[in-house]
Each structure stands twice: as C-alpha cells, then as structure tokens.
Design an enzyme around this catalytic site. Structure first.
Site, mmCIF file in Angstrom:
data_model
loop_
_atom_site.group_PDB
_atom_site.id
_atom_site.type_symbol
_atom_site.label_atom_id
_atom_site.label_comp_id
_atom_site.label_asym_id
_atom_site.label_seq_id
_atom_site.Cartn_x
_atom_site.Cartn_y
_atom_site.Cartn_z
ATOM 1 N N LYS A 22 0.837 -1.209 0.000
ATOM 2 C CA LYS A 22 0.000 0.000 0.000
ATOM 3 C C LYS A 22 0.871 1.258 0.000
ATOM 4 C CE LYS A 22 -1.857 1.567 4.089
ATOM 5 N NZ LYS A 22 -1.474 2.956 4.352
ATOM 6 N N ASN A 23 1.825 1.279 0.931
ATOM 7 C CA ASN A 23 2.574 2.524 1.109
ATOM 8 C C ASN A 23 3.582 2.789 0.002
ATOM 9 O OD1 ASN A 23 1.024 2.953 3.322
ATOM 10 N ND2 ASN A 23 2.592 2.390 4.827
ATOM 11 N N CYS A 116 -5.516 7.127 9.518
ATOM 12 C CA CYS A 116 -5.719 6.490 10.824
ATOM 13 C C CYS A 116 -5.515 7.471 11.968
ATOM 14 C CB CYS A 116 -4.707 5.349 10.995
ATOM 15 S SG CYS A 116 -5.160 3.865 10.107
ATOM 16 N N ARG A 121 -0.457 13.916 13.709
ATOM 17 C CA ARG A 121 -0.062 13.847 12.304
ATOM 18 C C ARG A 121 -0.113 15.197 11.576
ATOM 19 N NH1 ARG A 121 -2.167 8.315 9.667
ATOM 20 N NH2 ARG A 121 -0.110 8.352 8.719
ATOM 21 N N ASP A 304 4.416 0.329 12.151
ATOM 22 C CA ASP A 304 3.232 -0.345 11.604
ATOM 23 C C ASP A 304 3.099 -1.793 12.095
ATOM 24 O OD1 ASP A 304 2.648 1.965 10.306
ATOM 25 O OD2 ASP A 304 3.281 1.305 8.325
ATOM 26 N N ARG A 396 -8.761 -0.920 4.328
ATOM 27 C CA ARG A 396 -8.010 0.180 3.706
ATOM 28 C C ARG A 396 -6.642 -0.300 3.229
ATOM 29 N NH1 ARG A 396 -6.657 4.415 7.450
ATOM 30 N NH2 ARG A 396 -5.339 4.845 5.675
HETATM 31 C C1 EPZ Z 1 3.860 6.803 6.565
HETATM 32 O O1 EPZ Z 1 3.026 7.778 7.180
HETATM 33 C C2 EPZ Z 1 3.012 5.574 6.390
HETATM 34 N N1 EPZ Z 1 1.877 5.906 5.534
HETATM 35 C C3 EPZ Z 1 2.535 5.065 7.741
HETATM 36 O O2 EPZ Z 1 1.799 3.878 7.537
HETATM 37 C C4 EPZ Z 1 3.762 4.754 8.598
HETATM 38 O O3 EPZ Z 1 3.339 4.380 9.877
HETATM 39 C C5 EPZ Z 1 4.655 6.004 8.696
HETATM 40 O O4 EPZ Z 1 4.988 6.489 7.365
HETATM 41 C C6 EPZ Z 1 5.954 5.760 9.437
HETATM 42 O O5 EPZ Z 1 6.645 4.698 8.841
HETATM 43 C C7 EPZ Z 1 2.026 5.922 4.222
HETATM 44 O O6 EPZ Z 1 3.090 5.697 3.671
HETATM 45 C C8 EPZ Z 1 0.813 6.195 3.425
HETATM 46 P P1 EPZ Z 1 5.633 10.279 8.746
HETATM 47 P P2 EPZ Z 1 3.453 9.302 7.218
HETATM 48 O O7 EPZ Z 1 5.438 11.555 8.043
HETATM 49 O O8 EPZ Z 1 4.164 9.641 5.969
HETATM 50 C C9 EPZ Z 1 5.437 13.460 12.365
HETATM 51 C C10 EPZ Z 1 -0.059 2.453 7.739
HETATM 52 O O9 EPZ Z 1 -0.667 1.879 8.670
HETATM 53 N N2 EPZ Z 1 5.297 14.520 11.325
HETATM 54 O O10 EPZ Z 1 6.937 9.570 8.573
HETATM 55 O O11 EPZ Z 1 2.247 10.053 7.596
HETATM 56 C C11 EPZ Z 1 4.186 12.577 12.429
HETATM 57 O O12 EPZ Z 1 3.166 13.176 13.171
HETATM 58 C C12 EPZ Z 1 0.400 3.873 7.882
HETATM 59 O O13 EPZ Z 1 0.154 1.915 6.644
HETATM 60 C C13 EPZ Z 1 5.288 15.849 11.720
HETATM 61 O O14 EPZ Z 1 5.381 16.189 12.895
HETATM 62 O O15 EPZ Z 1 4.458 9.271 8.435
HETATM 63 C C14 EPZ Z 1 4.738 11.315 13.045
HETATM 64 O O16 EPZ Z 1 4.819 11.460 14.425
HETATM 65 C C15 EPZ Z 1 0.022 4.483 9.196
HETATM 66 N N3 EPZ Z 1 5.158 16.813 10.742
HETATM 67 C C16 EPZ Z 1 6.159 11.241 12.460
HETATM 68 O O17 EPZ Z 1 6.468 12.572 12.018
HETATM 69 C C17 EPZ Z 1 5.066 16.500 9.419
HETATM 70 O O18 EPZ Z 1 4.966 17.421 8.587
HETATM 71 C C18 EPZ Z 1 6.311 10.270 11.296
HETATM 72 O O19 EPZ Z 1 5.369 10.564 10.290
HETATM 73 C C19 EPZ Z 1 5.088 15.138 9.039
HETATM 74 C C20 EPZ Z 1 5.209 14.166 10.021
#
Ligand code: EPZ
Length: 416
Positions: A22-23, A116, A121, A304, A396
């Site tokens: 998916k990702n 989710c 986020r 995850d 999803r």
């Molecule tokens: C991706 O989410 C994945 N989703 C998530 O998978 C996965 O858990 C995550 O990466 C971490 O590996 C997809 O690829 C679609 P991040 P993403 O930006 O990109 C903070 C699943 O179940 N942050 O690396 O949203 C954020 O709040 C999903 O398949 C900021 O503060 O993750 C988090 O604490 C769930 N500001 C951390 O960084 C920002 O602008 C990591 O988030 C962006 C992120």
C-alpha cells in the site's frame, strides 16, 4: 457494519503470495501525475486506499483502469487541480498529491489529510519543504492553496525523517528546475521505490536508500511500467500469525530484505526463519519469548508492526516492553486486547506487557488499520470466538486478510 469472525486455537500451515505494498503503491500513483500520458503499475493491491486514490486522480481528469492487479493511469490531461475534500480526508496519502500537482501544474488546492487516528499527524514539514522549492502556500477557508510558478531546486533539511514529507519533496523536485539536496530524508523502502520510479521517468537521483538525496529535475517526465513491491507490513502480519498460533508457512513476494530488524526480533522470540530470495519460510513451536522493542524510522523497527507485536508479547513467556517513538497515540489496540485477557500497562509512550499462555475470544473493535489486523492475529491465538467490528479500517490496507490467513489454515471469515 463490517466485521470479521475468528475461531482461535488452531495451528497454521500453508503458503501464500503477499499483496503489493500500500505505502509504495500510493506515492507511485501520485508520481503518475507527473507524466503527460500513460503509466502502468503492476502488483497493485486492490484495497480501499488505492480505490480512493484512483477516485481522486479521476476527479482531476486522469483515466484509471485497474484490472486484476495492473493499474493503468492516463494523466494526459489534468483538468482540475483541487483534491476533493472527501477523498483527501479519507486518507493520509492524499497529501503527496500536493508535491505531484506542484510538479505537474505548479498549483494545487488540498485539504488537511485524514487517515488512521494514531497521533496528531501534522504536515508542517511537508509545507516548509515545499516552500523551500518556491511554493507559496496559504490557507484559504480551511483549504491549502499552493502556487509555485517557479519551482526550483534548493537545499532542504527535514528535522525528522518523515516518509510523506520526503515523498512530497521527491515528487515536486523531480519536476523542478535544477537540483534539490534533501538531508534528513526518510529511508523507508517505499521511498526508495519512488526514487527508482522517478529515475525511470527521467529525473536524476543520487543517494538512494540514504538520508541524503540529490534530485535533478526533468522538464518532461516520461512513461514507465513499474512493479509495486511486496508489502513488508502484510508479510510481518502473516509471520506474526504463525508465531502466535504455532505452525509453519511459506510466504512468497515477501520483501525479506526490508524486514531485517523484524526477522531478527522474531528469531530472538523463538521463530525459525529462512530466507530464499523473496521467499520467507517460518516455523514456530511453543510460546514466543518476551523481548523489548522500540519502534523507529527505517531501518529501525516499523511502527506499523507495533500493534501485532503487542499481541505476540501478550502471549509470550515473561515480561517485555514496547516503546513507540513515531506516533504518540498508537496504543489504542491495547484497550481491545485487555478485553481478550492481555496484561498490558501503558505509561506514556511505553507499554509493559506480561505474557499469558493464551487469550480468550471477545467482541473487539478495530481502532485503526494495523491495530485491526493485530486483533485478527490475537483472535487466532484466543480460545473461542472473536468478533472484530469496524473492519473498514483493515480493508483500507489489506486486500484479503481473511483469505490470506485461510490459506495458512486459519478459521476466519468476514461476517455476512
Ligand atoms: C507513513 O506515514 C506511512 N503511511 C505510515 O503507515 C507509517 O506508519 C509512517 O509512514 C511511518 O513509517 C504511508 O506511507 C501512506 P511520517 P506518514 O510523516 O508519511 C510526524 C499504515 O498503517 N510529522 O513519517 O504520515 C508525524 O506526526 C500507515 O500503513 C510531523 O510532525 O508518516 C509522526 O509522528 C500508518 N510533521 C512522524 O512525524 C510532518 O509534517 C512520522 O510521520 C510530518 C510528520
């Protein structure tokens, strides 16, 4: 409403092919927007988030066709640069369309994304990084309006290796003038896959798989045919199911190279795992041994898989700890596991879990995608019947979780 029924206490044995990731698929679909023509993606999972992304692309004028697992996206004409509210709010990944639209059209309107409920986020890093490439981003009545008449390479540093922010930078920078140097980039395999796709489309990318990426933009991204890799998180879920129930399984297209940290932990817990190219073989007998795990950005332990490991630890011999360092609200599944008899104490970002010889079937609620799949695994290891409600979260990201687990001999089905 969508529910899954599980009859527990059966050991597992079987073989299956893991669905596409998916990702990886979602940002690859966004990348298709950069090319003024047809892109073909193979091994695309037939999951709700993919259908949602197809809907958004179609609302912007693209023509999408998903047959079996082959997705053709014709982005010859982009007629609308607004991501519709409903689709945008339905999933987090809609935010990567911001970078792709800026790359293609130099302008975009997006809503704050959904997805989710596993933490606040925010998207501050995405917006800051894209403004470094020349985008002016304003909030107008709850909608973000981004305009970048001169999209140009720059130096960008991410304070945390955000997967989505890295993907947004890659998508915009691949179609910007000049070279972008991105430090603090996420190193997740899905990011690397996007880099490979953008390279094949004509962008120059150095530093693949590292936290320092150098991206040279192209003014005419080309047509490509790409394979979506196997889903490492679905693989981890199926391996966990075998560990929870005992038995053996062969998983094909399982991306073992992207699961080193997970496989290492599973071996410490007593699993016997063999790797042959993209095939994983697992055998498990007896209860898992307790371990302590801390999640972290790749190559660390994937957040995850944290929920499903909570299940394994709830069944383990001894007491272990889980520390969640990526998302601040990702322990919601613990409440459901309590109903099944698990001994879990949460304090802040840490869970202390004392293993029990077994769990008991109960009525539980999927709170998020990975937590929902973890409950299915818990149900397999529980005495009696478990009914999981709100399974739309699971659909999803898992194409056919019940079918996959059935091919390993599990007694699990969707409620009619
Ligand atoms: C991706 O989410 C994945 N989703 C998530 O998978 C996965 O858990 C995550 O990466 C971490 O590996 C997809 O690829 C679609 P991040 P993403 O930006 O990109 C903070 C699943 O179940 N942050 O690396 O949203 C954020 O709040 C999903 O398949 C900021 O503060 O993750 C988090 O604490 C769930 N500001 C951390 O960084 C920002 O602008 C990591 O988030 C962006 C992120």
């Amino acid at each position: 409403m969508s529910a899954i029924l599980v009859q527990g206490y059966h050991s597992l044995k079987g073989e299956l092919k893991i669905q596409g990731s998916k990702n990886a698929a979602l940002p690859m679909m966004a990348a298709a927007l950069l090319h003024k023509g047809t892109t073909v993606l193979r091994h695309v999972p037939r999951i709700q988030d993919v259908y949602c992304m197809m809907g958004i692309l179609e609302s912007m004028g693209c023509v999408c066709d998903l047959r079996d697992h082959v997705l053709t996206i014709d982005a010859g004409e982009v007629t609308d640069i607004r991501i519709p509210k409903e689709g945008g709010k339905a999933m987090r990944s809609s935010i990567v369309l911001l970078g792709a639209l800026l790359g293609r059209c130099r302008e975009a309107f997006v809503h704050y994304p959904g997805g989710c409920s596993i933490g606040s986020r925010p998207i501050d890093m995405h917006l800051e990084a894209l403004s470094r490439l020349g985008a002016e981003i304003r909030e107008e009545e709850g909608v973000l309006h981004a305009l970048a008449p001169r999209l140009e390479g720059n130096h960008i540093h991410l304070p945390f290796p955000s997967v989505g922010a890295t993907e947004n930078v890659l998508l915009a920078a691949a179609a910007a003038r000049g070279t972008t140097v991105l430090t603090g980039a996420a190193r997740e395999p899905e990011v690397e896959e996007l880099c490979r796709m953008l390279e094949a489309m004509g962008a120059g990318i150095r530093g693949l798989g590292t936290s320092r990426l150098e991206i040279r933009g192209t003014d005419n991204p080309g047509s490509v045919v790409r394979d979506v890799p196997g889903d490492r998180i679905v693989t981890g879920t199926c391996l966990s199911a075998v560990m929870a129930c005992g038995g053996e399984a062969v998983l094909r297209r399982s991306s073992p190279g992207h699961l080193e940290c997970v496989i290492g932990t599973m071996k410490k817990m007593g699993a016997r795992i063999k790797v042959r190219e993209d095939v994983l073989e697992i055998r498990m007998s007896g209860r898992p041994k307790a371990v302590s795990v801390e999640t972290g950005p790749y190559p660390g332990f994937p957040t995850d898989l944290q929920s499903v490991f909570m299940v394994l630890m709830a069944l383990s011999e001894g007491t272990g700890y889980l520390k969640e360092t990526v998302f601040e609200a990702r322990f919601a599944t613990a409440k459901e596991l309590h109903k099944m008899g698990a001994a879990i104490i949460i304090e802040g970002d840490e869970a202390c879990i004392t293993g029990r010889p077994g769990l008991r079937g109960a009525q539980v609620q999927a709170r998020d995608l990975r937590g929902g799949a973890a409950l299915a695994v818990a149900g397999l290891a529980a005495e009696g019947e478990t009914r999981i409600t709100d399974c739309h979260h699971i659909f999803r990201g898992y194409e056919d979780l019940c079918g996959d687990l059935q091919s390993l001999g599990a007694v699990i089905r969707r409620e009619k």
